[in-house]
Design a protein around this motif. Structure first.
Motif, PDB file in Angstrom:
ATOM      1  N   LEU A 169       0.747  -1.048  -0.062  1.00 25.06           N
ATOM      2  CA  LEU A 169      -0.300   0.178   0.564  1.00 25.06           C
ATOM      3  C   LEU A 169       0.610   0.925   0.287  1.00 25.06           C
ATOM      4  CD1 LEU A 169      -2.827   0.958   0.418  1.00 25.06           C
ATOM      5  CD2 LEU A 169      -2.174   1.547   2.649  1.00 25.06           C
ATOM      6  N   ARG A 170       0.271   2.206  -0.872  1.00 21.29           N
ATOM      7  CA  ARG A 170       1.129   3.508  -0.716  1.00 21.29           C
ATOM      8  C   ARG A 170       0.855   4.620  -0.655  1.00 21.29           C
ATOM      9  NH1 ARG A 170       2.897   5.976  -5.789  1.00 21.29           N
ATOM     10  NH2 ARG A 170       2.284   4.426  -6.791  1.00 21.29           N
ATOM     11  N   LEU A 171       0.563   5.576   0.316  1.00 22.32           N
ATOM     12  CA  LEU A 171      -0.072   7.006   0.087  1.00 22.32           C
ATOM     13  C   LEU A 171       0.354   7.952  -0.254  1.00 22.32           C
ATOM     14  CD1 LEU A 171      -2.898   6.920   1.857  1.00 22.32           C
ATOM     15  CD2 LEU A 171      -2.082   8.166   3.481  1.00 22.32           C
ATOM     16  N   GLY A 205      -7.072  -4.564   6.600  1.00 20.12           N
ATOM     17  CA  GLY A 205      -6.399  -4.497   7.354  1.00 20.12           C
ATOM     18  C   GLY A 205      -5.650  -3.046   6.708  1.00 20.12           C
ATOM     19  N   TYR A 206      -6.299  -2.498   5.412  1.00 21.74           N
ATOM     20  CA  TYR A 206      -6.042  -1.330   4.356  1.00 21.74           C
ATOM     21  C   TYR A 206      -6.487   0.000   5.566  1.00 21.74           C
ATOM     22  CZ  TYR A 206      -5.296  -5.183   1.040  1.00 21.74           C
ATOM     23  OH  TYR A 206      -4.324  -6.420  -0.055  1.00 21.74           O
ATOM     24  N   GLY A 207      -7.710   0.267   5.584  1.00 21.46           N
ATOM     25  CA  GLY A 207      -7.927   1.383   6.283  1.00 21.46           C
ATOM     26  C   GLY A 207      -7.011   1.748   7.551  1.00 21.46           C
ATOM     27  N   LYS A 208      -6.356   0.641   7.603  1.00 22.54           N
ATOM     28  CA  LYS A 208      -5.563   0.268   9.181  1.00 22.54           C
ATOM     29  C   LYS A 208      -4.848   1.295   8.606  1.00 22.54           C
ATOM     30  CE  LYS A 208      -4.083  -1.625  14.068  1.00 22.54           C
ATOM     31  NZ  LYS A 208      -4.886  -2.195  14.578  1.00 22.54           N
ATOM     32  N   GLN A 209      -3.667   1.081   7.444  1.00 17.16           N
ATOM     33  CA  GLN A 209      -2.812   1.235   7.136  1.00 17.16           C
ATOM     34  C   GLN A 209      -2.874   2.670   6.543  1.00 17.16           C
ATOM     35  OE1 GLN A 209      -0.751  -1.470   4.417  1.00 17.16           O
ATOM     36  NE2 GLN A 209      -2.502  -3.190   4.854  1.00 17.16           N
ATOM     37  N   ILE A 210      -4.134   3.090   6.203  1.00 14.92           N
ATOM     38  CA  ILE A 210      -3.776   4.592   5.771  1.00 14.92           C
ATOM     39  C   ILE A 210      -4.012   5.349   6.709  1.00 14.92           C
ATOM     40  CG2 ILE A 210      -5.853   6.435   4.834  1.00 14.92           C
ATOM     41  CD1 ILE A 210      -6.739   4.321   2.893  1.00 14.92           C
ATOM     42  N   ASP A 238      -0.245  -0.274  -8.213  1.00 12.34           N
ATOM     43  CA  ASP A 238      -0.654   1.125  -8.743  1.00 12.34           C
ATOM     44  C   ASP A 238      -1.920   0.964  -8.976  1.00 12.34           C
ATOM     45  OD1 ASP A 238       1.763   2.162  -9.666  1.00 12.34           O
ATOM     46  OD2 ASP A 238       1.461   0.541 -11.582  1.00 12.34           O
ATOM     47  N   GLN A 239      -2.755   0.396  -8.256  1.00 10.22           N
ATOM     48  CA  GLN A 239      -4.425   0.808  -8.141  1.00 10.22           C
ATOM     49  C   GLN A 239      -5.052   1.132  -6.617  1.00 10.22           C
ATOM     50  OE1 GLN A 239      -6.494  -3.231  -8.060  1.00 10.22           O
ATOM     51  NE2 GLN A 239      -8.285  -2.439  -8.515  1.00 10.22           N
ATOM     52  N   LEU A 240      -5.462   2.167  -7.275  1.00  6.68           N
ATOM     53  CA  LEU A 240      -6.565   3.501  -6.491  1.00  6.68           C
ATOM     54  C   LEU A 240      -7.086   2.091  -6.102  1.00  6.68           C
ATOM     55  CD1 LEU A 240      -6.452   6.260  -5.599  1.00  6.68           C
ATOM     56  CD2 LEU A 240      -8.680   5.970  -7.076  1.00  6.68           C
ATOM     57  N   MET A 241      -7.139   2.306  -4.315  1.00  4.05           N
ATOM     58  CA  MET A 241      -8.120   2.117  -3.765  1.00  4.05           C
ATOM     59  C   MET A 241      -8.586   2.647  -2.860  1.00  4.05           C
ATOM     60  SD  MET A 241      -6.383   0.953  -1.010  1.00  4.05           S
ATOM     61  CE  MET A 241      -6.536   0.048  -0.008  1.00  4.05           C
ATOM     62  N   GLY A 242      -7.984   3.626  -2.356  1.00  5.38           N
ATOM     63  CA  GLY A 242      -8.658   4.162  -1.158  1.00  5.38           C
ATOM     64  C   GLY A 242      -8.267   5.794  -1.106  1.00  5.38           C
ATOM     65  N   ILE A 283      -8.983  14.598  10.158  1.00  7.25           N
ATOM     66  CA  ILE A 283      -9.419  13.821   9.163  1.00  7.25           C
ATOM     67  C   ILE A 283     -10.816  13.694   8.596  1.00  7.25           C
ATOM     68  CG2 ILE A 283      -9.909  11.158   8.345  1.00  7.25           C
ATOM     69  CD1 ILE A 283      -7.575  10.204  10.084  1.00  7.25           C
ATOM     70  N   LEU A 284     -10.915  14.897   7.080  1.00  4.32           N
ATOM     71  CA  LEU A 284     -12.123  15.000   7.253  1.00  4.32           C
ATOM     72  C   LEU A 284     -12.669  13.683   6.411  1.00  4.32           C
ATOM     73  CD1 LEU A 284     -10.930  17.678   7.140  1.00  4.32           C
ATOM     74  CD2 LEU A 284     -13.020  18.284   5.505  1.00  4.32           C
ATOM     75  N   TYR A 285     -12.204  13.137   5.358  1.00  5.97           N
ATOM     76  CA  TYR A 285     -12.952  11.742   5.195  1.00  5.97           C
ATOM     77  C   TYR A 285     -11.528  11.129   4.396  1.00  5.97           C
ATOM     78  CZ  TYR A 285     -15.916  14.965   3.098  1.00  5.97           C
ATOM     79  OH  TYR A 285     -16.878  15.871   3.059  1.00  5.97           O
ATOM     80  N   ILE A 286     -11.455   9.601   5.166  1.00 11.58           N
ATOM     81  CA  ILE A 286     -11.089   8.389   4.712  1.00 11.58           C
ATOM     82  C   ILE A 286     -12.361   7.526   3.813  1.00 11.58           C
ATOM     83  CG2 ILE A 286     -11.390   7.502   6.979  1.00 11.58           C
ATOM     84  CD1 ILE A 286      -9.083   6.187   6.434  1.00 11.58           C
ATOM     85  N   GLU A 287     -11.556   6.371   2.666  1.00 13.04           N
ATOM     86  CA  GLU A 287     -12.370   4.979   1.827  1.00 13.04           C
ATOM     87  C   GLU A 287     -11.590   5.130   2.082  1.00 13.04           C
ATOM     88  OE1 GLU A 287     -15.376   3.765   1.067  1.00 13.04           O
ATOM     89  OE2 GLU A 287     -15.513   5.657   2.612  1.00 13.04           O
ATOM     90  N   VAL A 288     -12.031   3.141   1.581  1.00 15.10           N
ATOM     91  CA  VAL A 288     -11.053   2.013   1.097  1.00 15.10           C
ATOM     92  C   VAL A 288     -12.334   1.361   0.340  1.00 15.10           C
ATOM     93  CG1 VAL A 288     -10.564  -0.134   1.152  1.00 15.10           C
ATOM     94  CG2 VAL A 288      -9.432   1.809   3.058  1.00 15.10           C
TER      95      VAL A 288
END
Length: 154
Positions: free
Chosen positions: A3-5, A79-84, A48-52, A66-71
């Protein structure tokens, strides 16, 4: 898969709008935040795929939010939301912040559990925050009425 932010410049952010629509009931509210250079918008990519996505208002020496967060729905619960969230928590001291706030609806039970698992603690209740939503929205047979604000401290 890693995962890359990545922070997205304000003039390129609108591609995040469709994804963030699930995080808020107002398209215009999201659009305004995405176009405002005072906020930082992030694209979360799995390979390379947008996922969140996430949108944050960073503040020095005070609370950032944090105004918005989405997966994307198909990848939730992995666990991707937690990684963000962890990436944003890691960014907090670099931005000169002391704490990170995030709000969710009183009826968003999964979100309430999620933020606490990410190290946030209940901070305040913004009573009647969602009264502008008409007709009223219900989750779990509970009307969205108040915003519960959670706080993560360094």
């Amino acid at each position: 898969m890693s995962l890359r932010l990545e922070a997205i410049p304000s003039h390129e952010r609108l591609f995040l709008l469709p994804m963030l629509l699930d995080a808020d009931e107002g398209e215009e509210r999201i659009r305004t935040a995405l176009l405002d250079p005072a906020y930082t918008a992030y694209a979360a990519r799995l390979d390379d795929q947008l996922m969140g996505a996430a949108v944050v208002r960073w503040e020095e020496n005070t609370s950032s939010e944090i105004l918005y967060i989405e997966v994307v729905a198909a990848l939730r619960g992995r666990g991707y939301g937690k990684q963000i969230i962890q990436a944003l928590q890691h960014e907090l001291p670099r931005r000169g912040g002391r704490s990170l706030l995030v709000g969710t609806a009183n009826a968003a039970l999964e979100n309430i559990v999620f933020y606490q698992k990410c190290g946030f603690r209940m901070h305040e209740i913004r009573r009647d925050y969602f009264t502008y939503i008409q007709p009223p929205v219900f989750e779990h047979d509970i009307q969205l009425r108040d915003m519960l604000v959670f706080r993560y401290d360094l």
